[in-house]
Design a protein around this motif. Structure first.
Motif, PDB file in Angstrom:
ATOM      1  N   ARG A 113       0.832  -1.214   0.000  1.00 44.11           N
ATOM      2  CA  ARG A 113       0.000   0.000   0.000  1.00 44.11           C
ATOM      3  C   ARG A 113       0.866   1.264   0.000  1.00 44.11           C
ATOM      4  O   ARG A 113       0.580   2.234  -0.712  1.00 44.11           O
ATOM      5  CB  ARG A 113      -0.929   0.002   1.214  1.00 44.11           C
ATOM      6  CG  ARG A 113      -2.050  -1.030   1.135  1.00 44.11           C
ATOM      7  CD  ARG A 113      -3.094  -0.783   2.216  1.00 44.11           C
ATOM      8  NE  ARG A 113      -2.531  -0.944   3.556  1.00 44.11           N
ATOM      9  CZ  ARG A 113      -2.514  -2.084   4.225  1.00 44.11           C
ATOM     10  NH1 ARG A 113      -3.022  -3.190   3.672  1.00 44.11           N
ATOM     11  NH2 ARG A 113      -2.008  -2.157   5.437  1.00 44.11           N
ATOM     12  N   ALA A 114       1.928   1.249   0.791  1.00 40.72           N
ATOM     13  CA  ALA A 114       2.812   2.418   0.865  1.00 40.72           C
ATOM     14  C   ALA A 114       3.499   2.661  -0.473  1.00 40.72           C
ATOM     15  O   ALA A 114       3.684   3.814  -0.888  1.00 40.72           O
ATOM     16  CB  ALA A 114       3.844   2.210   1.973  1.00 40.72           C
ATOM     17  N   LYS A 115       3.846   1.606  -1.170  1.00 43.44           N
ATOM     18  CA  LYS A 115       4.515   1.731  -2.464  1.00 43.44           C
ATOM     19  C   LYS A 115       3.611   2.406  -3.488  1.00 43.44           C
ATOM     20  O   LYS A 115       4.050   3.239  -4.293  1.00 43.44           O
ATOM     21  CB  LYS A 115       4.946   0.339  -2.944  1.00 43.44           C
ATOM     22  CG  LYS A 115       5.784   0.347  -4.201  1.00 43.44           C
ATOM     23  CD  LYS A 115       6.322  -1.042  -4.513  1.00 43.44           C
ATOM     24  CE  LYS A 115       5.217  -2.017  -4.827  1.00 43.44           C
ATOM     25  NZ  LYS A 115       5.756  -3.337  -5.277  1.00 43.44           N
ATOM     26  N   LYS A 116       2.308   2.070  -3.438  1.00 41.25           N
ATOM     27  CA  LYS A 116       1.358   2.670  -4.375  1.00 41.25           C
ATOM     28  C   LYS A 116       1.184   4.163  -4.145  1.00 41.25           C
ATOM     29  O   LYS A 116       0.859   4.912  -5.061  1.00 41.25           O
ATOM     30  CB  LYS A 116       0.008   1.960  -4.254  1.00 41.25           C
ATOM     31  CG  LYS A 116       0.012   0.531  -4.790  1.00 41.25           C
ATOM     32  CD  LYS A 116      -1.352  -0.110  -4.636  1.00 41.25           C
ATOM     33  CE  LYS A 116      -1.355  -1.544  -5.147  1.00 41.25           C
ATOM     34  NZ  LYS A 116      -2.686  -2.190  -4.978  1.00 41.25           N
ATOM     35  N   SER A 117       1.400   4.604  -2.895  1.00 41.90           N
ATOM     36  CA  SER A 117       1.219   6.031  -2.577  1.00 41.90           C
ATOM     37  C   SER A 117       2.329   6.896  -3.150  1.00 41.90           C
ATOM     38  O   SER A 117       2.183   8.115  -3.277  1.00 41.90           O
ATOM     39  CB  SER A 117       1.165   6.217  -1.060  1.00 41.90           C
ATOM     40  OG  SER A 117       2.455   6.027  -0.485  1.00 41.90           O
ATOM     41  N   GLY A 118       3.469   6.303  -3.489  1.00 41.43           N
ATOM     42  CA  GLY A 118       4.588   7.059  -4.038  1.00 41.43           C
ATOM     43  C   GLY A 118       5.423   7.771  -2.992  1.00 41.43           C
ATOM     44  O   GLY A 118       6.391   8.450  -3.328  1.00 41.43           O
ATOM     45  N   ALA A 119       5.082   7.631  -1.701  1.00 51.93           N
ATOM     46  CA  ALA A 119       5.831   8.294  -0.629  1.00 51.93           C
ATOM     47  C   ALA A 119       7.123   7.524  -0.323  1.00 51.93           C
ATOM     48  O   ALA A 119       7.294   6.371  -0.731  1.00 51.93           O
ATOM     49  CB  ALA A 119       4.972   8.382   0.628  1.00 51.93           C
ATOM     50  N   THR A 120       8.035   8.189   0.384  1.00 50.67           N
ATOM     51  CA  THR A 120       9.296   7.548   0.793  1.00 50.67           C
ATOM     52  C   THR A 120       9.473   7.697   2.303  1.00 50.67           C
ATOM     53  O   THR A 120      10.341   8.434   2.775  1.00 50.67           O
ATOM     54  CB  THR A 120      10.489   8.168   0.050  1.00 50.67           C
ATOM     55  OG1 THR A 120      10.484   9.582   0.269  1.00 50.67           O
ATOM     56  CG2 THR A 120      10.431   7.878  -1.438  1.00 50.67           C
ATOM     57  N   PRO A 121       8.649   7.009   3.097  1.00 49.16           N
ATOM     58  CA  PRO A 121       8.677   7.176   4.554  1.00 49.16           C
ATOM     59  C   PRO A 121       9.923   6.595   5.224  1.00 49.16           C
ATOM     60  O   PRO A 121      10.139   6.832   6.408  1.00 49.16           O
ATOM     61  CB  PRO A 121       7.425   6.418   5.005  1.00 49.16           C
ATOM     62  CG  PRO A 121       7.213   5.386   3.947  1.00 49.16           C
ATOM     63  CD  PRO A 121       7.633   6.032   2.674  1.00 49.16           C
ATOM     64  N   LEU A 122      10.743   5.868   4.474  1.00 47.23           N
ATOM     65  CA  LEU A 122      11.909   5.221   5.082  1.00 47.23           C
ATOM     66  C   LEU A 122      13.220   5.853   4.617  1.00 47.23           C
ATOM     67  O   LEU A 122      14.278   5.224   4.622  1.00 47.23           O
ATOM     68  CB  LEU A 122      11.902   3.725   4.731  1.00 47.23           C
ATOM     69  CG  LEU A 122      10.645   2.950   5.118  1.00 47.23           C
ATOM     70  CD1 LEU A 122      10.759   1.491   4.718  1.00 47.23           C
ATOM     71  CD2 LEU A 122      10.382   3.065   6.617  1.00 47.23           C
ATOM     72  N   SER A 123      13.159   7.132   4.235  1.00 51.39           N
ATOM     73  CA  SER A 123      14.340   7.796   3.682  1.00 51.39           C
ATOM     74  C   SER A 123      15.470   7.954   4.697  1.00 51.39           C
ATOM     75  O   SER A 123      16.624   8.184   4.312  1.00 51.39           O
ATOM     76  CB  SER A 123      13.957   9.174   3.121  1.00 51.39           C
ATOM     77  OG  SER A 123      13.332   9.957   4.128  1.00 51.39           O
ATOM     78  N   ASN A 124      15.176   7.847   5.975  1.00 46.76           N
ATOM     79  CA  ASN A 124      16.217   7.973   7.005  1.00 46.76           C
ATOM     80  C   ASN A 124      16.696   6.616   7.518  1.00 46.76           C
ATOM     81  O   ASN A 124      17.442   6.552   8.498  1.00 46.76           O
ATOM     82  CB  ASN A 124      15.695   8.800   8.188  1.00 46.76           C
ATOM     83  CG  ASN A 124      15.427  10.242   7.802  1.00 46.76           C
ATOM     84  OD1 ASN A 124      16.184  10.842   7.035  1.00 46.76           O
ATOM     85  ND2 ASN A 124      14.343  10.800   8.318  1.00 46.76           N
ATOM     86  N   LEU A 125      16.271   5.551   6.854  1.00 43.21           N
ATOM     87  CA  LEU A 125      16.580   4.207   7.349  1.00 43.21           C
ATOM     88  C   LEU A 125      17.610   3.510   6.466  1.00 43.21           C
ATOM     89  O   LEU A 125      17.505   3.504   5.247  1.00 43.21           O
ATOM     90  CB  LEU A 125      15.296   3.364   7.375  1.00 43.21           C
ATOM     91  CG  LEU A 125      15.446   1.926   7.854  1.00 43.21           C
ATOM     92  CD1 LEU A 125      15.663   1.888   9.371  1.00 43.21           C
ATOM     93  CD2 LEU A 125      14.220   1.092   7.480  1.00 43.21           C
TER      94      LEU A 125
END
Length: 484
Positions: A113-125
């Protein structure tokens, strides 16, 4: 201003000061905790039979000497948890035909689901993925590959390339060094006490095997060896050929040893460890490496060298809920252990057993395999089917355990609490003056071969229960698959 007024003002001032100090302390502590959390390494495991979890625990023990470590099952993981750490290590297995193990299903859908949103919530990981599987399967480590790709797409930075380990060839053993001194993980001698063939088919014998546990803690100074219903024992046949295995050989990493895994068929309260093993032969009639050792080559009073492996996915802690036990062939081993766990208790929830075998004349082994618990009062019902009992012996007409599930769909849903109402009291096996089980959600345990029975039963359950209830069973960890 009176003296009383001055006293009240003084007390108020002191109180405000204390509260102010407390607020400062709390904020400071929160910042420290947050900072510490950011510096933690989160080790996440998703395991179907315990191997990936074992590696994750070994990694945690190894890294804990120099880093702050948190160890969690993927079943409880979410993106917010990953956002609170700077580094994560994933150790995951692949189930079936490239699917996530049950503990990873919910998080896998979260990533999708997160991939479909186009967001990058794990950019600090920063992250690393270790996949465990077997190249005997076409989709070798497919879930690890998918996890690695999705984590990267969501902004995560890989620390290393994806690592894949073929557990069938022992490639995972090098990662278990830190467990060498843990007595619960050591190879120990289990002496053959008893072996008996259960069926009458000499071409594919089914054997009940009893192993005497290693010496007690009083004799050796080590922690006692124990297990739970659902756990696995790894047998190393080659070690039996050594005259006197040294203590060093029992604790060193098992890089070159080849083992075979078997679901334990007994509860620890029985003291002895029991197995139910199918004799396997290849096209030339030669006995299998592990099954041949246990069913023929291992002599009475001879030691088989083995170690217990925790299989948390198959451990059922709720002993009061309705429980459906499903197996075919040697999968009855896991069913017997789960039944024994409940039968030993004074009060326990009801058990419905589904069992499939081949020949009604040669393989009618259920009572003998479950003995002495085959008449336990917690057994609500026993449903058994033989694939060769049909008048028409063609493959198309044969019926297997999954067909019984479909045929008894309504009764099964009621028993599990999956229908509009809960199960009726007719299935209650606890004493009449005890609390009824009807308000408890049922659980399912399946043990046996993945191909054929495992896939067939899974498809039948999905069809009978409906997608919503089936998914709930997975997410709530009430569907336990112990398949090989």
């Amino acid at each position: 201003m009176t003296e009383t007024h001055r006293l009240l003002i003084a007390l108020s001032s002191v109180t405000l000061y204390v509260l102010w100090v407390a607020v400062i302390f709390f904020k400071s502590k929160t910042n420290v905790d947050s900072s510490d959390s950011k510096n933690q390494t989160l080790i996440v495991y998703a395991s179907q039979t315990g191997t990936a979890e074992k590696i994750a625990r070994a990694k945690a023990a190894e890294l804990a000497e120099n880093e702050a470590i948190s160890l969690v099952s993927m079943a409880s993981l979410n993106l917010a948890m990953l956002g609170n750490v700077s580094k994560a290590l994933f150790v995951v297995s692949t189930y079936g035909e490239g699917e996530p193990p049950d503990a990873g299903t919910r998080f896998y859908h979260t990533l999708q689901r997160a991939k479909k949103s186009g967001a990058t919530p794990l950019s600090n990981l920063s992250f690393e993925v270790i996949g465990v599987g077997s190249r005997e399967y076409k989709q070798f480590c497919r879930f690890a590959v998918s996890l690695y790709e999705n984590m990267s797409l969501l902004g995560g930075t890989p620390l290393n390339s994806l690592t894949t380990l073929d557990s069938g060839k022992g490639e995972h053993l090098v990662h278990l060094n830190s467990l060498a001194n843990d007595s619960s993980e050591q190879i120990q001698p289990w002496v053959l006490e008893h072996r008996k063939q259960l069926n009458q088919d000499n071409t594919r014998g089914l054997y009940a095997i009893t192993l005497k546990p290693p010496p007690s803690a009083d004799e050796t100074g080590t922690a006692p060896t124990t297990w739970e219903a659902g756990d696995i024992i790894d047998i190393y046949p080659d070690m039996a050929h050594k005259k006197r295995p040294s203590s060093e050989s029992l604790t060193k990493p098992l890089r070159k040893l080849v083992g075979r895994s078997y679901t334990i068929a007994s509860a620890p309260q029985e003291d002895d460890l029991k197995l139910v093993v199918r004799e396997v032969r290849n096209a030339k009639g030669e006995l299998g490496y592990g099954s041949g050792f246990l069913t023929h080559k291992l002599l009475q009073n001879q030691a088989a060298y083995a170690q217990i492996r925790k299989n948390t996915n198959a451990v059922i802690t709720d002993t009061q809920c309705p429980l459906v036990l499903i197996a075919a062939g040697s999968g009855i081993a896991g069913v017997r252990a789960q039944l024994a766990k409940r039968a030993i208790l004074k009060e326990s929830g009801p058990v419905w057993i589904f069992y499939g075998e081949r020949d009604s004349e040669l393989d009618n082994v259920l009572s003998k395999a479950l003995s002495p618990f085959h008449n336990a009062r917690c057994i609500h019902k026993t449903s058994i089917i033989f694939s060769k009992s049909s008048l028409d012996s063609t493959t198309a007409s044969k019926k297997y355990v999954q067909h019984m599930i479909v045929e008894q769909a309504d009764a099964l849903k009621a028993f599990l609490g999956a229908s509009s109402g809960k199960a009726s009291n007719s299935g209650k096996c606890i004493s009449s003056d005890a609390s009824p089980y009807t308000d408890r959600d049922g659980q399912i345990y399946v043990c046996g071969n993945f191909e054929g029975m495992g896939k067939g039963v899974d498809a039948a359950l999905r069809d009978v229960l409906g997608e919503e209830h089936y998914s709930t069973l997975i997410e709530k960890r009430r569907y336990h698959r112990d398949l090989y």
